[in-house]
Scaffold this motif. Structure first.
Motif, PDB file in Angstrom:
ATOM      1  N   GLU A 185      27.312  11.822  20.456  1.00  0.00           N
ATOM      2  CA  GLU A 185      28.499  12.681  20.546  1.00  0.00           C
ATOM      3  C   GLU A 185      29.354  12.255  21.741  1.00  0.00           C
ATOM      4  O   GLU A 185      28.828  11.813  22.758  1.00  0.00           O
ATOM      5  N   ASN A 224      32.564  18.274  13.982  1.00  0.00           N
ATOM      6  CA  ASN A 224      31.722  19.466  14.016  1.00  0.00           C
ATOM      7  C   ASN A 224      31.534  19.857  15.481  1.00  0.00           C
ATOM      8  O   ASN A 224      30.830  19.180  16.229  1.00  0.00           O
ATOM      9  N   TRP A 225      32.156  20.958  15.864  1.00  0.00           N
ATOM     10  CA  TRP A 225      32.140  21.402  17.253  1.00  0.00           C
ATOM     11  C   TRP A 225      30.916  22.239  17.603  1.00  0.00           C
ATOM     12  O   TRP A 225      30.779  22.672  18.757  1.00  0.00           O
ATOM     13  N   SER A 226      30.047  22.491  16.664  1.00  0.00           N
ATOM     14  CA  SER A 226      28.990  23.481  16.882  1.00  0.00           C
ATOM     15  C   SER A 226      28.053  23.104  18.031  1.00  0.00           C
ATOM     16  O   SER A 226      27.604  23.979  18.783  1.00  0.00           O
ATOM     17  N   ASN A 227      27.738  21.829  18.194  1.00  0.00           N
ATOM     18  CA  ASN A 227      26.826  21.428  19.270  1.00  0.00           C
ATOM     19  C   ASN A 227      27.438  21.665  20.647  1.00  0.00           C
ATOM     20  O   ASN A 227      26.791  22.228  21.547  1.00  0.00           O
ATOM     21  N   ALA A 230      27.768  25.365  21.383  1.00  0.00           N
ATOM     22  CA  ALA A 230      26.501  25.968  21.804  1.00  0.00           C
ATOM     23  C   ALA A 230      26.194  25.649  23.262  1.00  0.00           C
ATOM     24  O   ALA A 230      25.701  26.506  24.012  1.00  0.00           O
ATOM     25  N   PHE A 231      26.503  24.425  23.695  1.00  0.00           N
ATOM     26  CA  PHE A 231      26.240  24.039  25.082  1.00  0.00           C
ATOM     27  C   PHE A 231      27.126  24.825  26.045  1.00  0.00           C
ATOM     28  O   PHE A 231      26.651  25.370  27.052  1.00  0.00           O
ATOM     29  N   GLN A 250      19.176  20.415  28.427  1.00  0.00           N
ATOM     30  CA  GLN A 250      20.471  20.218  27.774  1.00  0.00           C
ATOM     31  C   GLN A 250      21.439  19.372  28.582  1.00  0.00           C
ATOM     32  O   GLN A 250      22.432  18.877  28.035  1.00  0.00           O
ATOM     33  N   LYS A 280      26.667  12.531  24.535  1.00  0.00           N
ATOM     34  CA  LYS A 280      25.243  12.634  24.226  1.00  0.00           C
ATOM     35  C   LYS A 280      24.839  11.343  23.529  1.00  0.00           C
ATOM     36  O   LYS A 280      25.489  10.909  22.577  1.00  0.00           O
ATOM     37  N   THR A 283      20.677  12.524  19.091  1.00  0.00           N
ATOM     38  CA  THR A 283      20.146  13.859  18.842  1.00  0.00           C
ATOM     39  C   THR A 283      18.914  14.125  19.706  1.00  0.00           C
ATOM     40  O   THR A 283      18.031  13.279  19.827  1.00  0.00           O
ATOM     41  N   TYR A 287      23.230  16.211  27.467  1.00  0.00           N
ATOM     42  CA  TYR A 287      24.617  15.808  27.701  1.00  0.00           C
ATOM     43  C   TYR A 287      24.744  15.165  29.089  1.00  0.00           C
ATOM     44  O   TYR A 287      23.949  15.436  29.997  1.00  0.00           O
TER      45      TYR A 287
END
Length: 495
Positions: A185, A224-227, A230-231, A250, A280, A283, A287
């Protein structure tokens, strides 16, 4: 004439006209564009790079003006895409000036740098002090960019000194490619909003390439902004118990420590959220940060104006929380150990001053400052800037030597920073006929235009005061509020 000297200028006559002739040991870039160069789309240009050793590289390239606010400057920065032909149907990789092999390059104009050297030295310092944590698995990965000075001509018109630079992207960082789902990412902090400073959590939209001040950079195959959401949510909203027990899963701690040191060493006020990358590797990995756009540093602000403050700490929502971690293996302990180590190696005052001097002497020996004045009439070379930088650096290091090694039982770094920032505020912004300044101490308000000319100066007594903007025209200005122990500089828009 004898042997030509690079630090001299010669008067010559050709076809009845007098010219000033210079010699240089810097690489020279020619861009011969078919059409006017604009923000977008890229236009075809013949790219020629002539090196001092006689090597000449000729390539096809797409060229466009890059940057956001910097596009308002008369001296433009450019983004280069190397092509196989004149249409850009396919790209072409090339290695330029011993940097990486790639098809994407930047030409940074350095317009708002008084000595044209701060960003180059800053990037060198980062590469000296930090190495990407998975280097053993990815030997070519680099957490930062290399830069090289070049002199630039566009359609045979001399444009002055530039910095040819690599880019922060998936290839530079060797992030894992998309493979039936998101692996690596990369996000760029491109505007001031709550998510980039970890102070707000706005809703996201996976049809948009932007969210909360970030631009989506990798992977290109899926947004996809979800990761990242969440951070940021974890940093902003988790309980203390959850945050301090889990944040090292994280976030790469060593990288966060180095970036915090780097941010404050430079006092990079435009880089606490905007003008950085969050990445990142793959997976399940943490970060980490990558610095970017390092021009308002070492005692100047984003406009290139002197910003002499040395006794504060820059922070954001993330570092506010990290700075309260007093665990033996936590952020504050790691910060103290790392600072102490760096101060005996790559961050000694002598070493940093030598970097300033080397860049300055190189440009001066090649008469670059004289040519900048010819190309850009509002450029003024001031050798006092080098003295100012050295004095600023001495005072900054002395302050950080105390701030970064104080016991964790003392008031936290984040608290001290927040109090300084909150002591001076200005609103509304954008403004119309007036602004309101709140301060806990007597202060001075200075409003300058984008050339640095003082247009308004007010002495305030503190508390809350309404200040009439008088005859200031609509436009963008720089407002600086200076108190006894703190300084706040920000953009001011008048509608």
């Amino acid at each position: 004439m004898g042997t030509p000297q690079t630090n001299s200028a010669y008067q010559v006559t050709a076809q009845g006209q007098r010219f000033t002739l210079y010699f240089t040991q810097l690489p020279v870039v020619h861009l011969d564009a078919r059409n006017p160069i604009v923000d977008s789309p890229s236009t075809y240009a013949k790219f020629t790079l002539a090196e001092p050793n006689g090597t000449v590289t000729e390539l096809s390239a797409g060229v466009e003006i890059r940057g956001a606010y910097s596009q308002t400057y008369p001296k433009k920065s450019y983004e280069l895409s190397l092509w196989n032909d004149t249409t850009g149907a396919t790209s072409r990789d090339a290695r330029l000036l011993q940097m990486r092999t790639d098809n994407k390059w930047n030409l940074q104009a350095l317009y708002n740098e008084p000595l044209r050297l701060r960003s180059k030295v800053a990037n060198e310092v980062w590469l000296d002090m930090h190495q990407i944590y998975y280097k053993a698995s990815e030997p070519d990965a680099k957490n930062g960019i290399a830069t090289a000075y070049v002199e630039v001509f566009v359609n045979n018109e001399y444009k002055g000194i530039y910095s040819l630079t690599e880019r922060v992207d998936r290839k530079q960082l060797k992030l894992k490619k998309y493979d039936k789902g998101i692996k690596g990412e990369l996000y760029k902090g491109s505007s001031w909003d709550g998510a980039v400073t970890f102070t707000a959590l706005p809703p996201y939209d996976n049809t948009s390439e932007t969210w909360g001040g970030f631009e989506y950079k990798h992977p290109e195959e899926e947004i996809n902004w979800s990761n990242l959401y969440a951070f940021v949510g974890f940093v902003k909203s988790s309980s203390d118990q959850e945050f301090y027990s889990r944040y090292q899963e994280q976030l790469k701690l060593d990288n966060a420590v180095d970036y915090y040191i780097f941010l404050n060493l430079l006092r990079a006020t435009d880089n606490t959220g905007k003008n950085l990358y969050i990445a990142k590797y793959k997976t399940g990995e943490p970060y980490f940060f990558v610095p970017w756009d390092l021009d308002g540093v070492f005692g100047t602000d984003w406009q290139g104006l002197n910003s002499p403050t040395t006794d504060d700490l820059l922070s954001n929502g993330l570092f506010d929380r990290l700075s309260q971690d007093c665990a033996a293996n936590g952020f504050r302990s790691a910060l103290s150990r790392r600072w102490t180590q760096l101060r005996t190696t790559v961050l000694t005052e002598d070493r940093l001053r030598a970097k300033f001097a080397a860049a300055h002497n190189y440009l001066q020996a090649n008469n670059v400052y004289a040519r900048e004045r010819h190309a850009w009439r509002d450029f003024t070379y001031s050798p006092d800037q080098l003295t100012y930088m050295n004095t600023w650096l001495h005072d900054r290091l002395a302050y950080l030597d105390v701030a970064f090694t104080q016991p964790c039982s003392s008031p936290t770094l984040a608290t001290a920073t927040s109090q300084k920032t909150d002591a001076l505020t200005l609103y509304p912004n954008p403004a119309n006929d007036y602004i309101i300044v709140t301060a806990t101490e007597p202060y001075e308000l200075c409003v300058r235009d984008l050339r640095g000319q003082m247009l308004l100066r007010v002495q305030g007594r503190g508390r809350q005061e309404k200040i009439t903007l008088g005859t200031l025209a609509k436009g963008l200005y720089v407002a600086t509020i200076t108190g006894a122990g703190s300084v706040r500089t920000q953009k001011l828009v008048i509608n």
